[in-house]
Structure formats: structure tokens, C-alpha cells
Design a protein around this motif. Structure first.
Motif, PDB file in Angstrom:
ATOM      1  N   ARG A  28      -6.127 -48.374  99.039  1.00 28.50           N
ATOM      2  CA  ARG A  28      -5.803 -47.729 100.309  1.00 28.50           C
ATOM      3  C   ARG A  28      -4.300 -47.494 100.387  1.00 28.50           C
ATOM      4  NH1 ARG A  28      -9.295 -51.268 104.619  1.00 28.50           N
ATOM      5  NH2 ARG A  28     -11.283 -51.066 103.544  1.00 28.50           N
ATOM      6  N   MET A  29      -3.930 -46.303 100.829  1.00 31.32           N
ATOM      7  CA  MET A  29      -2.516 -46.042 101.093  1.00 31.32           C
ATOM      8  C   MET A  29      -2.267 -46.429 102.546  1.00 31.32           C
ATOM      9  SD  MET A  29      -1.566 -42.472  99.228  1.00 31.32           S
ATOM     10  CE  MET A  29      -2.632 -41.462 100.232  1.00 31.32           C
ATOM     11  N   LYS A  30      -1.249 -47.218 102.762  1.00 32.61           N
ATOM     12  CA  LYS A  30      -0.948 -47.667 104.117  1.00 32.61           C
ATOM     13  C   LYS A  30       0.267 -46.909 104.636  1.00 32.61           C
ATOM     14  CE  LYS A  30      -3.093 -52.077 103.335  1.00 32.61           C
ATOM     15  NZ  LYS A  30      -3.530 -51.864 101.965  1.00 32.61           N
ATOM     16  N   ARG A  31       0.114 -46.318 105.804  1.00 30.38           N
ATOM     17  CA  ARG A  31       1.166 -45.555 106.441  1.00 30.38           C
ATOM     18  C   ARG A  31       1.400 -46.122 107.837  1.00 30.38           C
ATOM     19  NH1 ARG A  31       1.677 -44.591 101.952  1.00 30.38           N
ATOM     20  NH2 ARG A  31       1.393 -42.643 100.853  1.00 30.38           N
ATOM     21  N   LEU A  32       2.627 -46.027 108.316  1.00 32.64           N
ATOM     22  CA  LEU A  32       2.947 -46.512 109.653  1.00 32.64           C
ATOM     23  C   LEU A  32       3.000 -45.345 110.629  1.00 32.64           C
ATOM     24  CD1 LEU A  32       5.719 -49.154 108.927  1.00 32.64           C
ATOM     25  CD2 LEU A  32       3.332 -49.545 109.470  1.00 32.64           C
ATOM     26  N   ARG A  33       2.460 -45.573 111.807  1.00 31.41           N
ATOM     27  CA  ARG A  33       2.502 -44.576 112.871  1.00 31.41           C
ATOM     28  C   ARG A  33       3.154 -45.208 114.094  1.00 31.41           C
ATOM     29  NH1 ARG A  33      -2.056 -40.811 115.556  1.00 31.41           N
ATOM     30  NH2 ARG A  33      -0.811 -40.326 117.373  1.00 31.41           N
ATOM     31  N   PRO A  34       4.197 -44.611 114.589  1.00 26.76           N
ATOM     32  CA  PRO A  34       4.858 -45.198 115.748  1.00 26.76           C
ATOM     33  C   PRO A  34       3.991 -45.106 117.010  1.00 26.76           C
ATOM     34  CG  PRO A  34       5.891 -43.138 115.141  1.00 26.76           C
ATOM     35  CD  PRO A  34       4.866 -43.420 114.100  1.00 26.76           C
ATOM     36  N   ILE A  35       4.014 -46.178 117.796  1.00 32.98           N
ATOM     37  CA  ILE A  35       3.338 -46.183 119.085  1.00 32.98           C
ATOM     38  C   ILE A  35       4.348 -46.628 120.144  1.00 32.98           C
ATOM     39  CG2 ILE A  35       1.007 -46.473 118.187  1.00 32.98           C
ATOM     40  CD1 ILE A  35       1.227 -49.440 118.776  1.00 32.98           C
ATOM     41  N   CYS A  36       3.899 -46.875 121.322  1.00 30.04           N
ATOM     42  CA  CYS A  36       4.801 -47.132 122.440  1.00 30.04           C
ATOM     43  C   CYS A  36       5.609 -48.424 122.269  1.00 30.04           C
ATOM     44  CB  CYS A  36       4.006 -47.181 123.742  1.00 30.04           C
ATOM     45  SG  CYS A  36       2.799 -48.496 123.774  1.00 30.04           S
ATOM     46  N   ARG A  37       6.717 -48.506 123.001  1.00 33.57           N
ATOM     47  CA  ARG A  37       7.609 -49.660 123.076  1.00 33.57           C
ATOM     48  C   ARG A  37       8.177 -50.059 121.713  1.00 33.57           C
ATOM     49  NH1 ARG A  37       4.142 -53.709 126.666  1.00 33.57           N
ATOM     50  NH2 ARG A  37       3.587 -54.190 124.541  1.00 33.57           N
ATOM     51  N   GLY A  38       8.420 -49.101 120.839  1.00 35.24           N
ATOM     52  CA  GLY A  38       9.069 -49.377 119.568  1.00 35.24           C
ATOM     53  C   GLY A  38       8.194 -50.057 118.538  1.00 35.24           C
ATOM     54  N   MET A  39       6.894 -50.120 118.751  1.00 35.53           N
ATOM     55  CA  MET A  39       5.990 -50.762 117.799  1.00 35.53           C
ATOM     56  C   MET A  39       5.396 -49.704 116.861  1.00 35.53           C
ATOM     57  SD  MET A  39       4.064 -53.664 120.034  1.00 35.53           S
ATOM     58  CE  MET A  39       3.605 -52.661 121.411  1.00 35.53           C
ATOM     59  N   ALA A  40       4.633 -50.183 115.907  1.00 34.44           N
ATOM     60  CA  ALA A  40       3.964 -49.282 114.965  1.00 34.44           C
ATOM     61  C   ALA A  40       2.579 -49.821 114.661  1.00 34.44           C
ATOM     62  CB  ALA A  40       4.772 -49.153 113.681  1.00 34.44           C
ATOM     63  N   THR A  41       1.693 -48.941 114.278  1.00 36.09           N
ATOM     64  CA  THR A  41       0.354 -49.335 113.853  1.00 36.09           C
ATOM     65  C   THR A  41       0.130 -48.810 112.444  1.00 36.09           C
ATOM     66  OG1 THR A  41      -1.995 -49.304 114.438  1.00 36.09           O
ATOM     67  CG2 THR A  41      -0.767 -47.292 114.815  1.00 36.09           C
ATOM     68  N   ILE A  99      -1.907 -47.002 109.576  1.00 38.45           N
ATOM     69  CA  ILE A  99      -2.956 -46.027 109.281  1.00 38.45           C
ATOM     70  C   ILE A  99      -3.339 -46.225 107.825  1.00 38.45           C
ATOM     71  CG2 ILE A  99      -3.527 -43.573 109.137  1.00 38.45           C
ATOM     72  CD1 ILE A  99      -2.950 -44.413 111.974  1.00 38.45           C
ATOM     73  N   GLN A 100      -4.634 -46.438 107.557  1.00 35.33           N
ATOM     74  CA  GLN A 100      -5.092 -46.646 106.179  1.00 35.33           C
ATOM     75  C   GLN A 100      -5.758 -45.370 105.680  1.00 35.33           C
ATOM     76  OE1 GLN A 100      -7.492 -50.120 105.867  1.00 35.33           O
ATOM     77  NE2 GLN A 100      -5.879 -51.456 106.605  1.00 35.33           N
TER      78      GLN A 100
END
Length: 115
Positions: free
Chosen positions: A86-99, A101-102
Motif C-alpha cells: 500500500r502506498m501511504k499518502r497524507l491528506r491535511p484535515i482541520c486544526r493542522g492534523m492529517a489523515t 490515505i492508503q
């Protein structure tokens, strides 16, 4: 000649499609004749169908290369979709956090055998 000598195999590794989506398409061609399976895949609009079509065509080319096999005799006996890395990518979300994405990959294995 033993039965396992007359099986022709092709593996499409690191296909950029999720295994869940590829399994749905792979189930439609398992057990069919090669000509019929390729015709069914050509009619499907799904992206994994092109990848599975490529794997079946490669196994068919292996069969014709090793000996002069009639494509009408061959059937898709084994059609397996394994999970790849799996390639793991980061997606920015609110309040400076990230989730995370696989992005999933698959290994498509096709084995053709005469009935």
C-alpha cells in the motif's frame, strides 16, 4: 504429459487497483473459456477489466510460445487477486492534523489449462 505441465501462468504484479474491485471482475471470468473471457472483459467498462485482460492475454501468449495450443481448448482455471503493498499518502484535515490515505495495489494471477 502430466496435467501440471500443460498449465500456462501469467502474473500482473503491482496493479494500481484495490483487490476488492479486482476480485469482483476476476469472479466473472473464472472457469470460462479464454475466448469467452476476453470477450466478456472487453465489454466491461471497469478499469480492472483492462488489467485482467492483459494478464489473460499474456498467459495465452505463454501457451502459444511453449507449444502450438488452440486458444479454444484453454480455460481460465485459476484466477487469484492477492493484496500488494500500500502506498501511504497524507491528506491535511482541520486544526493542522492529517489523515492517512492508503492507495492499494494488487497482484493478479491467471492460470490457463485445457479441460
Amino acid at each position: 504429459m502430466a496435467d501440471f505441465d500443460r498449465s500456462y501462468r501469467a502474473v500482473y504484479r503491482y496493479a494500481r487497483v484495490s483487490p476488492q474491485k479486482a476480485r469482483r471482475i476476476m469472479d466473472t471470468v473464472r472457469g470460462r473459456q479464454v475466448d469467452e473471457a476476453l470477450a466478456v472483459l472487453k465489454g466491461l467498462p471497469h478499469r480492472p477489466a483492462r488489467m485482467i485482460e492483459k494478464a489473460i492475454a499474456s498467459a495465452l501468449a505463454n501457451a502459444q510460445d511453449r507449444q502450438d495450443m488452440d486458444p479454444s481448448e484453454l480455460h481460465v482455471m485459476t484466477a487469484i487477486v492477492d493484496e500488494g503493498p500500500r502506498m501511504k499518502r497524507l491528506r491535511p484535515i482541520c486544526r493542522g492534523m492529517a489523515t492517512i490515505i492508503q492507495k492499494r495495489m494488487s497482484h493478479l494471477t491467471v492460470v490457463l489449462q485445457p479441460r
